[in-house]
Design an enzyme around this catalytic site. Structure first.
Site, PDB file in Angstrom:
ATOM      1  N   SER A  63     -35.797   9.806 -16.768  1.00  0.00           N
ATOM      2  CA  SER A  63     -36.909   8.932 -17.164  1.00  0.00           C
ATOM      3  C   SER A  63     -38.087   9.652 -17.797  1.00  0.00           C
ATOM      4  O   SER A  63     -38.991   8.988 -18.320  1.00  0.00           O
ATOM      5  CB  SER A  63     -37.392   8.135 -15.959  1.00  0.00           C
ATOM      6  OG  SER A  63     -36.449   7.150 -15.643  1.00  0.00           O
ATOM      7  N   LYS A  66     -38.850   8.729 -21.254  1.00  0.00           N
ATOM      8  CA  LYS A  66     -39.562   7.485 -21.566  1.00  0.00           C
ATOM      9  C   LYS A  66     -40.930   7.765 -22.186  1.00  0.00           C
ATOM     10  O   LYS A  66     -41.464   6.949 -22.931  1.00  0.00           O
ATOM     11  CB  LYS A  66     -39.691   6.625 -20.298  1.00  0.00           C
ATOM     12  CG  LYS A  66     -38.311   6.125 -19.809  1.00  0.00           C
ATOM     13  CD  LYS A  66     -38.366   5.462 -18.442  1.00  0.00           C
ATOM     14  CE  LYS A  66     -36.971   5.020 -17.991  1.00  0.00           C
ATOM     15  NZ  LYS A  66     -36.936   4.509 -16.606  1.00  0.00           N
ATOM     16  N   TYR A 190     -30.640   4.025 -24.812  1.00  0.00           N
ATOM     17  CA  TYR A 190     -31.307   4.310 -23.534  1.00  0.00           C
ATOM     18  C   TYR A 190     -30.557   5.367 -22.711  1.00  0.00           C
ATOM     19  O   TYR A 190     -31.160   6.320 -22.198  1.00  0.00           O
ATOM     20  CB  TYR A 190     -31.462   3.001 -22.742  1.00  0.00           C
ATOM     21  CG  TYR A 190     -32.027   3.210 -21.362  1.00  0.00           C
ATOM     22  CD1 TYR A 190     -33.383   3.462 -21.176  1.00  0.00           C
ATOM     23  CD2 TYR A 190     -31.203   3.171 -20.236  1.00  0.00           C
ATOM     24  CE1 TYR A 190     -33.903   3.684 -19.910  1.00  0.00           C
ATOM     25  CE2 TYR A 190     -31.709   3.384 -18.965  1.00  0.00           C
ATOM     26  CZ  TYR A 190     -33.063   3.642 -18.807  1.00  0.00           C
ATOM     27  OH  TYR A 190     -33.570   3.870 -17.548  1.00  0.00           O
ATOM     28  N   TYR A 242     -43.461   5.123 -10.689  1.00  0.00           N
ATOM     29  CA  TYR A 242     -43.028   3.832 -10.130  1.00  0.00           C
ATOM     30  C   TYR A 242     -43.901   3.444  -8.946  1.00  0.00           C
ATOM     31  O   TYR A 242     -45.123   3.617  -9.014  1.00  0.00           O
ATOM     32  CB  TYR A 242     -41.539   3.887  -9.730  1.00  0.00           C
ATOM     33  CG  TYR A 242     -40.708   4.590 -10.767  1.00  0.00           C
ATOM     34  CD1 TYR A 242     -40.547   4.016 -12.029  1.00  0.00           C
ATOM     35  CD2 TYR A 242     -40.138   5.830 -10.529  1.00  0.00           C
ATOM     36  CE1 TYR A 242     -39.824   4.661 -13.013  1.00  0.00           C
ATOM     37  CE2 TYR A 242     -39.405   6.477 -11.508  1.00  0.00           C
ATOM     38  CZ  TYR A 242     -39.245   5.890 -12.751  1.00  0.00           C
ATOM     39  OH  TYR A 242     -38.531   6.541 -13.711  1.00  0.00           O
ATOM     40  N   VAL A 260     -35.013  10.796 -12.343  1.00  0.00           N
ATOM     41  CA  VAL A 260     -34.091  10.936 -11.208  1.00  0.00           C
ATOM     42  C   VAL A 260     -33.221  12.198 -11.281  1.00  0.00           C
ATOM     43  O   VAL A 260     -32.465  12.472 -10.362  1.00  0.00           O
ATOM     44  CB  VAL A 260     -33.168   9.711 -10.985  1.00  0.00           C
ATOM     45  CG1 VAL A 260     -33.942   8.529 -10.445  1.00  0.00           C
ATOM     46  CG2 VAL A 260     -32.388   9.353 -12.225  1.00  0.00           C
TER      47      VAL A 260
HETATM   48  N1  GLN Z   1     -31.186   6.727 -16.328  1.00  0.00           N
HETATM   49  C1  GLN Z   1     -31.815   6.365 -15.096  1.00  0.00           C
HETATM   50  C2  GLN Z   1     -31.572   4.898 -14.799  1.00  0.00           C
HETATM   51  O1  GLN Z   1     -31.581   4.120 -15.689  1.00  0.00           O
HETATM   52  C3  GLN Z   1     -33.273   6.644 -15.193  1.00  0.00           C
HETATM   53  C4  GLN Z   1     -34.020   6.347 -13.922  1.00  0.00           C
HETATM   54  C5  GLN Z   1     -35.053   7.353 -13.575  1.00  0.00           C
HETATM   55  O2  GLN Z   1     -35.028   8.503 -13.998  1.00  0.00           O
HETATM   56  N2  GLN Z   1     -35.958   6.963 -12.703  1.00  0.00           N
HETATM   57  O3  GLN Z   1     -31.354   4.499 -13.684  1.00  0.00           O
END
Ligand code: GLN
Length: 308
Positions: A63, A66, A190, A242, A260
């Site tokens: 993420s 992003k 994505y 988050y 993650v």
């Molecule tokens: N690719 C992961 C997902 O879509 C990204 C989530 C994350 O890094 N928090 O679940």
């Protein structure tokens, strides 16, 4: 200030704790990562580079990508972007679907999965998926001034095969008219952005424009205006972790974005860009020791944006 000594000290203190937290196992390819790894790098706006531990080991930035996609999307459509996605913390999990129905398919912010998927749709406009992925890869290589940055196809495939929840989010948004392209194409972009593979040093360099009013001082590359850099930092501070964003602000006090894969990119505006990686995650999906390391760094340097 001896930043190398500070990094060495943090590393030494955390060594006995390596392996804390739980690696993301809902993405099979990430479940294989050895949790006992730890790396950290700092790049200052005046060009010092310091690193410690596994700072040269590539990991899945997930993420954190992003932030780079948000930067690209703002470059394409400007403030119009905010008709597609909001700017408020969600207070719920990164892959939550409940808010989307209440809010008619408009995700709360660009950093939860739904928001990032809407942004992938924006970046996809006028492109084939492969071209949009290529554009992002070129952009991140430009930001980090490093052609060695790659996308890990195995991770992208692993998520394509198991990302049922992301398919649900995307289909749900498409039903509200908040995706212009086929779900498979948007998620193709994505999943590939999430599969960007970088090490701490590359990631800290890539984030430097956010610490330096929109221009990478090492390369002279102008990326965004100072105002846009400030605003992206504001979003990272309020939404970058988050439903752990408040806690991260409380303990660390720096704009930051987690993934993650166990990485966190953080920004000390006017001073430095920092990347840390430790694959074990806490309950809300943020790197457990990564956050502890950043808390130690902020305490020892006085870099919190809220004062020293
Ligand atoms: N690719 C992961 C997902 O879509 C990204 C989530 C994350 O890094 N928090 O679940």
């Amino acid at each position: 200030m001896d930043l190398q000594a500070i990094l060495d000290g943090i590393h030494a203190e955390l060594l006995p704790r390596l392996g804390e937290g739980k690696v993301a196992d809902y993405i099979p390819e990430l479940a294989k990562v050895d949790p006992r790894q730890f790396g950290m790098a700092i790049v200052t706006v005046d060009g010092q580079v310091h690193s410690v531990g596994d700072a040269q080991a590539p990991f899945s930035i997930q993420s954190i990508s992003k932030v780079f996609m948000l930067t690209l999307a703002l470059g394409k459509v400007g403030e119009q972007l905010w008709t597609r996605v909001g700017r408020e913390p969600s207070g719920s999990a990164f892959n939550s679907i409940v808010q989307l129905e209440h809010e008619a398919g408009i995700p709360r912010n660009p950093f939860i999965n739904a928001g990032a998927i809407a942004i992938s749709d924006v970046v996809l406009s006028g492109h084939a998926p492969r071209e949009a992925i290529g554009e992002l890869l070129r952009f991140v290589r430009y930001l980090s001034d490093d052609e060695a940055v790659t996308i890990d196809e195995k991770v992208a495939r692993s998520e394509t095969q198991t990302g049922f929840r992301n398919f649900a989010l995307a289909n749900f948004m498409r039903s509200y008219g908040n995706l212009d392209h086929p779900v498979e194409h948007v998620l193709g972009v994505y999943f590939h952005q999430c599969a960007l593979s970088m090490n701490c040093q590359q990631l800290a360099k890539a984030g430097l424009y956010l610490a330096a009013r929109g221009t990478n001082p090492l390369t002279g590359h102008s990326v965004v205006s100072p105002k846009r850099a400030r605003r992206i930092n504001a979003l990272m501070l309020t939404c970058g972790h988050y439903d752990g964003s408040g806690d991260f602000a409380y303990h660390v006090g720096l704009p930051g974005k987690s993934g993650v894969g166990g990485g966190i990119m953080a920004v000390a505006p006017g001073i430095a860009s920092i990347a840390v990686w430790s694959p074990g995650l806490n309950k809300v999906g943020n790197s457990q020791l990564g956050a502890v390391a950043l808390e130690m760094l902020a305490a020892r340097t006085g870099w919190s944006v809220f004062g020293d």
